[in-house]
Scaffold this motif. Structure first.
Motif, PDB file in Angstrom:
ATOM      1  N   GLY A  73      21.894  -7.571  93.218  1.00 24.67           N
ATOM      2  CA  GLY A  73      22.514  -6.673  94.177  1.00 24.67           C
ATOM      3  C   GLY A  73      23.853  -6.203  93.644  1.00 24.67           C
ATOM      4  N   ARG A  74      24.144  -4.928  93.851  1.00 22.81           N
ATOM      5  CA  ARG A  74      25.376  -4.348  93.329  1.00 22.81           C
ATOM      6  C   ARG A  74      26.001  -3.473  94.411  1.00 22.81           C
ATOM      7  NH1 ARG A  74      24.274  -0.837  88.318  1.00 22.81           N
ATOM      8  NH2 ARG A  74      23.039  -2.701  87.904  1.00 22.81           N
ATOM      9  N   ALA A  75      27.285  -3.675  94.665  1.00 22.50           N
ATOM     10  CA  ALA A  75      27.989  -2.909  95.694  1.00 22.50           C
ATOM     11  C   ALA A  75      29.296  -2.378  95.120  1.00 22.50           C
ATOM     12  CB  ALA A  75      28.261  -3.777  96.915  1.00 22.50           C
ATOM     13  N   TYR A  76      29.530  -1.074  95.333  1.00 22.13           N
ATOM     14  CA  TYR A  76      30.757  -0.428  94.870  1.00 22.13           C
ATOM     15  C   TYR A  76      31.777  -0.412  96.002  1.00 22.13           C
ATOM     16  CZ  TYR A  76      28.642   1.174  90.511  1.00 22.13           C
ATOM     17  OH  TYR A  76      28.062   1.215  89.283  1.00 22.13           O
ATOM     18  N   ASP A  77      33.029  -0.504  95.625  1.00 21.48           N
ATOM     19  CA  ASP A  77      34.101  -0.568  96.618  1.00 21.48           C
ATOM     20  C   ASP A  77      34.224   0.745  97.378  1.00 21.48           C
ATOM     21  OD1 ASP A  77      36.428  -1.725  97.902  1.00 21.48           O
ATOM     22  OD2 ASP A  77      37.613  -0.363  96.653  1.00 21.48           O
ATOM     23  N   HIS A  78      34.144   1.874  96.684  1.00 23.31           N
ATOM     24  CA  HIS A  78      34.359   3.179  97.319  1.00 23.31           C
ATOM     25  C   HIS A  78      33.091   4.028  97.346  1.00 23.31           C
ATOM     26  CE1 HIS A  78      36.472   6.710  98.715  1.00 23.31           C
ATOM     27  NE2 HIS A  78      36.002   7.412  97.702  1.00 23.31           N
ATOM     28  N   PHE A  79      32.392   4.125  96.230  1.00 23.96           N
ATOM     29  CA  PHE A  79      31.232   5.021  96.132  1.00 23.96           C
ATOM     30  C   PHE A  79      29.947   4.264  96.482  1.00 23.96           C
ATOM     31  CE2 PHE A  79      34.298   6.909  93.100  1.00 23.96           C
ATOM     32  CZ  PHE A  79      34.487   8.120  93.756  1.00 23.96           C
ATOM     33  N   SER A  80      29.667   4.194  97.770  1.00 24.40           N
ATOM     34  CA  SER A  80      28.470   3.474  98.221  1.00 24.40           C
ATOM     35  C   SER A  80      27.184   4.146  97.748  1.00 24.40           C
ATOM     36  CB  SER A  80      28.469   3.362  99.750  1.00 24.40           C
ATOM     37  OG  SER A  80      28.484   4.653 100.353  1.00 24.40           O
ATOM     38  N   SER A  81      27.258   5.405  97.313  1.00 23.50           N
ATOM     39  CA  SER A  81      26.075   6.076  96.775  1.00 23.50           C
ATOM     40  C   SER A  81      25.535   5.360  95.547  1.00 23.50           C
ATOM     41  CB  SER A  81      26.406   7.524  96.401  1.00 23.50           C
ATOM     42  OG  SER A  81      27.368   7.567  95.357  1.00 23.50           O
TER      43      SER A  81
ATOM     44  N   GLN B  13      26.132  20.995  82.338  1.00 27.06           N
ATOM     45  CA  GLN B  13      26.410  19.571  82.319  1.00 27.06           C
ATOM     46  C   GLN B  13      25.129  18.804  82.592  1.00 27.06           C
ATOM     47  OE1 GLN B  13      29.039  19.785  86.012  1.00 27.06           O
ATOM     48  NE2 GLN B  13      28.211  17.716  86.227  1.00 27.06           N
ATOM     49  N   LEU B  14      25.145  17.526  82.299  1.00 24.03           N
ATOM     50  CA  LEU B  14      23.965  16.699  82.492  1.00 24.03           C
ATOM     51  C   LEU B  14      23.613  16.627  83.977  1.00 24.03           C
ATOM     52  CD1 LEU B  14      24.905  13.851  79.993  1.00 24.03           C
ATOM     53  CD2 LEU B  14      23.168  15.618  79.668  1.00 24.03           C
ATOM     54  N   LEU B  15      22.359  16.904  84.276  1.00 20.30           N
ATOM     55  CA  LEU B  15      21.919  16.991  85.660  1.00 20.30           C
ATOM     56  C   LEU B  15      22.113  15.675  86.402  1.00 20.30           C
ATOM     57  CD1 LEU B  15      20.515  18.716  87.848  1.00 20.30           C
ATOM     58  CD2 LEU B  15      18.321  17.905  86.950  1.00 20.30           C
ATOM     59  N   SER B  16      21.933  14.529  85.711  1.00 22.72           N
ATOM     60  CA  SER B  16      21.994  13.233  86.392  1.00 22.72           C
ATOM     61  C   SER B  16      23.377  12.919  86.935  1.00 22.72           C
ATOM     62  CB  SER B  16      21.544  12.119  85.447  1.00 22.72           C
ATOM     63  OG  SER B  16      22.375  12.055  84.311  1.00 22.72           O
ATOM     64  N   THR B  17      24.407  13.654  86.496  1.00 17.19           N
ATOM     65  CA  THR B  17      25.749  13.432  87.040  1.00 17.19           C
ATOM     66  C   THR B  17      25.900  14.020  88.437  1.00 17.19           C
ATOM     67  OG1 THR B  17      26.643  15.477  86.081  1.00 17.19           O
ATOM     68  CG2 THR B  17      26.687  13.508  84.697  1.00 17.19           C
ATOM     69  N   LEU B  18      24.931  14.825  88.883  1.00 24.71           N
ATOM     70  CA  LEU B  18      25.031  15.532  90.165  1.00 24.71           C
ATOM     71  C   LEU B  18      24.170  14.935  91.270  1.00 24.71           C
ATOM     72  CD1 LEU B  18      24.861  19.211  88.822  1.00 24.71           C
ATOM     73  CD2 LEU B  18      26.896  17.808  89.228  1.00 24.71           C
ATOM     74  N   PHE B  19      23.388  13.897  90.982  1.00 19.75           N
ATOM     75  CA  PHE B  19      22.475  13.356  91.982  1.00 19.75           C
ATOM     76  C   PHE B  19      23.225  12.663  93.118  1.00 19.75           C
ATOM     77  CE2 PHE B  19      19.251  12.791  88.347  1.00 19.75           C
ATOM     78  CZ  PHE B  19      18.794  14.074  88.518  1.00 19.75           C
ATOM     79  N   SER B  20      22.604  12.660  94.298  1.00 17.67           N
ATOM     80  CA  SER B  20      23.178  11.939  95.429  1.00 17.67           C
ATOM     81  C   SER B  20      23.225  10.439  95.162  1.00 17.67           C
ATOM     82  CB  SER B  20      22.355  12.203  96.692  1.00 17.67           C
ATOM     83  OG  SER B  20      22.380  13.565  97.042  1.00 17.67           O
ATOM     84  N   HIS B  21      22.207   9.931  94.473  1.00 20.82           N
ATOM     85  CA  HIS B  21      22.112   8.517  94.136  1.00 20.82           C
ATOM     86  C   HIS B  21      21.541   8.407  92.722  1.00 20.82           C
ATOM     87  CE1 HIS B  21      22.742   7.497  98.379  1.00 20.82           C
ATOM     88  NE2 HIS B  21      21.840   8.431  98.668  1.00 20.82           N
TER      89      HIS B  21
ATOM     90  N   ALA C 236      14.696  12.642  93.209  1.00 19.96           N
ATOM     91  CA  ALA C 236      16.122  12.624  93.548  1.00 19.96           C
ATOM     92  C   ALA C 236      16.507  13.893  94.290  1.00 19.96           C
ATOM     93  CB  ALA C 236      16.950  12.483  92.271  1.00 19.96           C
ATOM     94  N   ASN C 237      17.734  13.916  94.765  1.00 26.47           N
ATOM     95  CA  ASN C 237      18.328  15.102  95.373  1.00 26.47           C
ATOM     96  C   ASN C 237      19.712  15.312  94.779  1.00 26.47           C
ATOM     97  OD1 ASN C 237      16.550  16.085  97.799  1.00 26.47           O
ATOM     98  ND2 ASN C 237      16.577  13.844  97.937  1.00 26.47           N
ATOM     99  N   ILE C 238      20.042  16.565  94.550  1.00 24.55           N
ATOM    100  CA  ILE C 238      21.386  16.885  94.094  1.00 24.55           C
ATOM    101  C   ILE C 238      22.348  16.744  95.275  1.00 24.55           C
ATOM    102  CG2 ILE C 238      22.844  18.718  93.149  1.00 24.55           C
ATOM    103  CD1 ILE C 238      20.419  19.680  91.589  1.00 24.55           C
ATOM    104  N   ALA C 239      23.520  16.214  95.002  1.00 26.14           N
ATOM    105  CA  ALA C 239      24.465  15.888  96.071  1.00 26.14           C
ATOM    106  C   ALA C 239      24.835  17.121  96.891  1.00 26.14           C
ATOM    107  CB  ALA C 239      25.721  15.272  95.469  1.00 26.14           C
ATOM    108  N   PRO C 240      24.899  16.987  98.213  1.00 27.45           N
ATOM    109  CA  PRO C 240      25.352  18.102  99.053  1.00 27.45           C
ATOM    110  C   PRO C 240      26.747  18.555  98.622  1.00 27.45           C
ATOM    111  CG  PRO C 240      24.456  16.324 100.384  1.00 27.45           C
ATOM    112  CD  PRO C 240      24.560  15.790  99.001  1.00 27.45           C
ATOM    113  N   GLY C 241      26.993  19.842  98.705  1.00 26.58           N
ATOM    114  CA  GLY C 241      28.282  20.385  98.326  1.00 26.58           C
ATOM    115  C   GLY C 241      28.375  20.831  96.887  1.00 26.58           C
ATOM    116  N   THR C 242      27.356  20.474  96.074  1.00 22.13           N
ATOM    117  CA  THR C 242      27.331  20.950  94.691  1.00 22.13           C
ATOM    118  C   THR C 242      27.118  22.459  94.693  1.00 22.13           C
ATOM    119  OG1 THR C 242      26.384  18.850  93.952  1.00 22.13           O
ATOM    120  CG2 THR C 242      26.205  20.721  92.445  1.00 22.13           C
TER     121      THR C 242
END
Length: 498
Positions: free
Chosen positions: A139-147, A197-205, A241-247
């Motif tokens: 299990g892995r949890a980020y402090d700020h970016f829960s995505s 840019q690399l597409l994987s940098t834009l995914f929601s998760h 996957a889905n590209i992050a909203p706001g992109t």
């Protein structure tokens, strides 16, 4: 890879301590029993093939009868009796800091993450067999970016059966659920105002995938001669996957990864000759088929190589194999250029002195890639045969070369320092790639303190520098240039085993 007791104490503990607890940013595999990223004759611990994706050609344990291949616990771990065997368990907890969580070219975002990883191993041995079963969860949890939060897991089993002194059966199965690194794929997306840019940098998760692997080999000895025949298969399925909203422009767009779902199957034959104690020369012929959900990416191929194999045994200070030769890969899609080139493989561990060990790993193989995606009738981005032919989705072949190595030095009785580097190059083939070549360089450093026989404390540093050249295309062709990125990761961990 283990060469003797000292190597077990140093290399094995290092491999156990550098867990995939930071697999997203550190290493998708570390030589632990659950590792199928380095599925071959022997996995090497603690080497990260930068940006390597999991669709590596599987191989079998082609070896002389008597060579040890099954998983063994770290030196000093006692375990306890269970069901006729010995059960080992452990847990790693830690935290890491990533200064570029999304593998961005500019506007880097940083975060702390925390992880916990329990694991277990069962070993059963008899006079003529060895069986191991293992499992892990993380299990892995980020402090700020829960995505970026995620749960990964894997399980598998291996066996070695020796019906007589000259015959050996070796096999195994493995399943893993993991997530791809941000920035690990080759696909790019055009940016407003130019560039890509690399597409994987834009995914929601981060993109999750499920992978299964099965291998089987029959090894025989005939005096100084020996032979091996085997088969291996790998199946992989990605979650969409889905590209992050706001992109800009693409926000919330779905990405259909079905074109990358499929499998790889191989069959090999190897003949070797023992030229010195625990040392053989060999010739190997391996055929493969790579079959994907979108058949446009399918291919068949073979390689013919010669090399040297070093077995584990009394007094051995070198373990593993190295080979080189020719590979040929023929693709179904007309935009995927056939490959006919040299190839090599390297998987070695060396005990240089009683306090210094080294591990090396490398390969060169033919793959396939979608450098750009197209809008499908469903509204998602993806790749189909018509979009590949029309050069909307840019579908090409790829020659991937990876080389890496590390040294570990025991400076005190219970302190080991290590360092190394990996390099990966993806050379995309065919006119539609417009000469694009990706480069990834990943130096590493570590300190491990074996506080007690059952507790290891560690600090690890990894850097990943990605750059790409070429890919500039005149209109009306699709440009496939990629922006570079750099990231640093710092990890502290504690591993307890019993």
């Amino acid at each position: 890879m283990r060469v003797d007791v000292v190597a077990l104490a140093v290399i094995g503990a290092i491999g156990a301590s550098i867990t995939p607890g930071a697999a997203q940013v550190l290493s998708p595999g570390t030589g632990a029993p659950n590792d199928i990223w380095q599925n071959g004759t022997s996995p090497t611990p603690g080497i990260y093939a930068a940006r390597q994706t999991p669709n590596v050609q599987p191989t079998t344990a082609a070896q002389p009868v008597g060579s040890q291949q099954t998983n063994t616990p770290p030196q000093g771990t006692q375990g306890f009796p269970f069901n006729g065997g010995t059960f080992y368990s452990g847990v790693t907890v830690g935290s890491f800091y990533d200064d570029n969580v999304f593998a961005a070219h500019t506007n880097k975002l940083h975060d702390w993450a925390f992880f916990a990883r329990p694991e277990a191993l069962l070993v059963q041995q008899g006079q003529d067999y060895t069986f191991t079963a293992d499992g892990w969860a993380e299990g892995r949890a980020y402090d700020h970016f829960s995505s970026e939060d995620q749960v990964n897991a894997g399980t598998g089993a291996t066996f070695t059966e020796t019906p007589d002194n000259n015959t050996q059966l070796v096999g195994g199965v493995r399943y893993i659920h993991e997530h791809l690194d941000r920035g690990s794929s080759e696909t790019v997306v055009a940016l407003p105002g130019g560039g890509a840019q690399l597409l994987s940098t834009l995914f929601s998760h981060p993109v999750a995938y499920d992978e299964g692997l099965a291998t089987f080999a029959l090894n025989k000895r005939y005096g100084n001669w020996w032979s091996s025949i085997g088969v291996a298969g790998l199946d992989i399925e990605y979650q969409n996957a889905n590209i992050a909203p706001g992109t800009p422009i693409l926000g919330s767009t779905a990405v259909d990864f079905s074109y990358a779902d499929g499998g790889i199957a191989t069959a090999n034959g190897r003949v070797g000759y023992v030229v010195a104690p625990l040392t053989s020369v060999f010739v190997d012929i391996t055929g493969n088929t790579r079959a994907w959900h979108v058949g446009y990416f399918d291919s068949t191929g073979y390689r013919i190589v010669g090399g040297m194999l070093f077995e584990q045994g009394p007094g051995a200070r070198l373990k593993g194999e190295i080979w080189a030769g020719y590979m040929d890969q023929r693709y179904s899609g007309i935009t995927l250029q056939n490959v006919a080139s040299w190839t090599f493989g390297l998987s070695m561990a060396a005990l240089i002195t009683d306090d210094v060990t080294a591990v090396f790993e490398g390969h060169r193989e033919a793959k396939e890639a979608a450098l750009g995606l197209a809008a499908l009738s469903s509204g998602a981005l993806g790749a189909t045969a018509p979009t590949c032919i029309a050069d909307v989705a840019v579908c090409v072949s790829d020659i991937e070369s990876t080389i890496g190595g590390r040294l570990d030095y025991r400076i005190l009785r219970n302190v080991v320092v290590g360092g190394g580097v990996t390099y990966q190059e993806d050379d995309y083939q065919g006119p539609l790639s417009f000469g694009r070549i990706d480069h990834s360089l990943g130096p590493l450093a570590s300190v491990k303190w074996f506080a007690t026989p059952n507790l290891t404390l560690g600090f690890d540093y990894r850097n990943l520098s990605f750059s790409s050249g070429g890919g500039f295309a005149p209109a009306p062709f699709t440009p496939v240039t990629a922006l570079s990125y750099n990231k640093n990761v710092y990890l502290v961990s504690a591993t307890a085993r019993w």
